[in-house]
Design an enzyme around this catalytic site. Sequence first.
Site, PDB file in Angstrom:
ATOM      1  N   HIS A 219     -19.014  -4.082   1.173  1.00  0.00           N
ATOM      2  CA  HIS A 219     -19.986  -5.144   0.898  1.00  0.00           C
ATOM      3  C   HIS A 219     -19.527  -6.439   1.566  1.00  0.00           C
ATOM      4  CE1 HIS A 219     -16.784  -5.907  -2.025  1.00  0.00           C
ATOM      5  NE2 HIS A 219     -17.188  -7.169  -2.027  1.00  0.00           N
ATOM      6  N   ASP A 221     -19.553 -10.694   0.609  1.00  0.00           N
ATOM      7  CA  ASP A 221     -19.696 -11.521  -0.588  1.00  0.00           C
ATOM      8  C   ASP A 221     -20.837 -12.509  -0.403  1.00  0.00           C
ATOM      9  OD1 ASP A 221     -17.506 -10.191  -1.607  1.00  0.00           O
ATOM     10  OD2 ASP A 221     -16.079 -11.783  -1.147  1.00  0.00           O
ATOM     11  N   HIS A 276     -16.117  -5.728   3.671  1.00  0.00           N
ATOM     12  CA  HIS A 276     -14.819  -5.292   3.151  1.00  0.00           C
ATOM     13  C   HIS A 276     -14.997  -4.315   2.001  1.00  0.00           C
ATOM     14  CE1 HIS A 276     -16.044  -8.908   0.937  1.00  0.00           C
ATOM     15  NE2 HIS A 276     -15.323  -8.482  -0.079  1.00  0.00           N
ATOM     16  N   ARG A 286      -4.075  -1.028  -9.473  1.00  0.00           N
ATOM     17  CA  ARG A 286      -4.119  -2.281  -8.728  1.00  0.00           C
ATOM     18  C   ARG A 286      -5.048  -3.259  -9.420  1.00  0.00           C
ATOM     19  NH1 ARG A 286      -7.608  -3.832  -4.369  1.00  0.00           N
ATOM     20  NH2 ARG A 286      -6.629  -5.500  -3.160  1.00  0.00           N
TER      21      ARG A 286
HETATM   22  C1  LIG Z   1     -21.811 -14.772  -7.765  1.00  0.00           C
HETATM   23  C2  LIG Z   1     -21.868 -13.464  -7.611  1.00  0.00           C
HETATM   24  C3  LIG Z   1     -21.313 -12.740  -6.440  1.00  0.00           C
HETATM   25  C4  LIG Z   1     -21.322 -11.303  -6.900  1.00  0.00           C
HETATM   26  C5  LIG Z   1     -22.602 -11.261  -7.692  1.00  0.00           C
HETATM   27  C6  LIG Z   1     -22.457 -12.491  -8.575  1.00  0.00           C
HETATM   28  C7  LIG Z   1     -21.431 -12.193  -9.698  1.00  0.00           C
HETATM   29  C8  LIG Z   1     -20.424 -11.098  -9.305  1.00  0.00           C
HETATM   30  C9  LIG Z   1     -20.076 -11.025  -7.813  1.00  0.00           C
HETATM   31  C10 LIG Z   1     -19.546  -9.657  -7.373  1.00  0.00           C
HETATM   32  C11 LIG Z   1     -18.037  -9.454  -7.556  1.00  0.00           C
HETATM   33  C12 LIG Z   1     -17.647  -8.036  -7.056  1.00  0.00           C
HETATM   34  C13 LIG Z   1     -18.268  -7.682  -5.711  1.00  0.00           C
HETATM   35  C14 LIG Z   1     -19.757  -8.069  -5.693  1.00  0.00           C
HETATM   36  C15 LIG Z   1     -20.425  -7.598  -4.412  1.00  0.00           C
HETATM   37  C16 LIG Z   1     -20.408  -7.580  -6.953  1.00  0.00           C
HETATM   38  O1  LIG Z   1     -20.937  -6.510  -7.141  1.00  0.00           O
HETATM   39  O2  LIG Z   1     -20.289  -8.570  -7.941  1.00  0.00           O
HETATM   40  C17 LIG Z   1     -19.879  -9.575  -5.902  1.00  0.00           C
HETATM   41  C18 LIG Z   1     -21.277 -10.218  -5.825  1.00  0.00           C
HETATM   42  C19 LIG Z   1     -21.618 -10.736  -4.424  1.00  0.00           C
HETATM   43  O3  LIG Z   1     -20.783 -11.358  -3.770  1.00  0.00           O
HETATM   44  O4  LIG Z   1     -22.738 -10.461  -4.011  1.00  0.00           O
HETATM   45  O1  LIG Z   2     -10.044  -5.803  -4.801  1.00  0.00           O
HETATM   46  C1  LIG Z   2     -10.208  -6.209  -3.651  1.00  0.00           C
HETATM   47  O2  LIG Z   2      -9.297  -6.255  -2.833  1.00  0.00           O
HETATM   48  C2  LIG Z   2     -11.580  -6.654  -3.202  1.00  0.00           C
HETATM   49  C3  LIG Z   2     -12.392  -7.341  -4.283  1.00  0.00           C
HETATM   50  C4  LIG Z   2     -13.688  -7.861  -3.768  1.00  0.00           C
HETATM   51  O3  LIG Z   2     -14.062  -7.645  -2.651  1.00  0.00           O
HETATM   52  C5  LIG Z   2     -14.559  -8.668  -4.653  1.00  0.00           C
HETATM   53  O4  LIG Z   2     -14.252  -8.845  -5.846  1.00  0.00           O
HETATM   54  O5  LIG Z   2     -15.596  -9.164  -4.150  1.00  0.00           O
HETATM   55 FE   LIG Z   3     -15.810  -8.832  -2.106  1.00  0.00          FE
END
Ligand SMILES: C=C1C[C@]23C[C@H]1CC[C@H]2[C@@]12CCC[C@@](C)(C(=O)O1)[C@H]2[C@@H]3C(=O)O
Ligand SMILES: O=C(O)CCC(=O)C(=O)O
Ligand SMILES: [Fe+2]
Length: 352
Positions: A219, A221, A276, A286
């Site tokens: 994905h 961010d 990533h 981890r």
């Molecule tokens: C502010 C954010 C950014 C979110 C959505 C929302 C709350 C949680 C974040 C994450 C965190 C984990 C990876 C991700 C891809 C996910 O599934 O939840 C992120 C997502 C994004 O970066 O799109």
């Molecule tokens: O655990 C990791 O190294 C990646 C975590 C991540 O990509 C995320 O929280 O958006």
């Molecule tokens: Fe991420």
Amino acid sequence: MTARFSDKYLDLNSVKELPDSHAWESIDHDLPSDGAYKLESVPIIDLNHKNAMELIGSACKTWGAFQVVNHNISKNLLDDIESAGKRLFSLPMQQKLKAARSPDGLSGYGVAGISSFFPKLMWSEGFTISGSPLEHARRLWPEDYHRFCYTIQDYESEMNKLAERLMWLILGSLNITKEDINWAGSKGDQFQAGSSAVLQLNCYPACPDPDRAMGLAAHTDSTILTILHQSNTSGLQVFRQDYGWIRVPPQPGALVINVGDLLHILSNGWYPSVLHRAVVHRTQHRLSIAYLYGPPSSVKIFPIPKLVDNFHPPLYRAITWNEYLGTKAKHFDKALRSVLVRAPRSEFLGAK
Ligand SMILES: C=C1C[C@]23C[C@H]1CC[C@H]2[C@@]12CCC[C@@](C)(C(=O)O1)[C@H]2[C@@H]3C(=O)O
Ligand SMILES: O=C(O)CCC(=O)C(=O)O
Ligand SMILES: [Fe+2]
């Protein structure tokens, strides 16, 4: 395909065999660095280096990611947030479920939000903090929730300062100064005022069949930038065009910085957001902590006018962080494309 409740909240720590709900097909595990030649990983940049800004600019352009050292975040604080995460994820499942994320909410315990876009579940647990963690912390530790809240507060406030500093270094490398962006203000105080960040704790338990499991699927961010603190266990990989998946090895004391989709928009495509993912291990668990940094949620984000001219027309339309998160929740990996000003040529529209 939706996973059943029992799969979604399976206690991964007690599973002896990879269940079908978590068994992925054809994960590309061949890293170029395993082959005949070695490609170095994302650069490690010393923030005290006199050319830090240029080094950061070139890392953003080629990798969309880098590691930083001499960032002024104390080892104590990094250890504290790691212990807080460990303490949380080692609670019994029925306790963690008391703080489960509600279907329409951002905060709480659960699987990654992007899970619904994949046919299989990920080998990880997450805890998302947006705004105050008090309500959820109380449910997890009714007698002793203060400690967790203080750590989160300290960590968020230090991360906010670092994120802001990094944002100006990154934008500075494109010749953008504080005068060019009105929402960030010259003192950056609007950033402080709006709650403009989310903290994500990720836990990847040891996995009986790591080759067929995925910790966190590929994905980008939805942020301006993300500051990732990965414990001393490897797992993070970034995708680099023409090379494939490259490991980002943990470097004691270093923090990983990812370019997010909103910086991609702000920079008018100069600094692409980095794809990533996180892989898992057979014996090691981890933990990672992501500080997801964005603008105040209702500020319109669009390509910075200084980066737009006749030869570089604006690639994206204006969108707020809130709207973008909604778009991401709907379109996932096609979200950025859906913000493009011009409709993509039909051959880019893909099968879906
Ligand atoms: C502010 C954010 C950014 C979110 C959505 C929302 C709350 C949680 C974040 C994450 C965190 C984990 C990876 C991700 C891809 C996910 O599934 O939840 C992120 C997502 C994004 O970066 O799109
Ligand atoms: O655990 C990791 O190294 C990646 C975590 C991540 O990509 C995320 O929280 O958006
Ligand atoms: Fe991420």
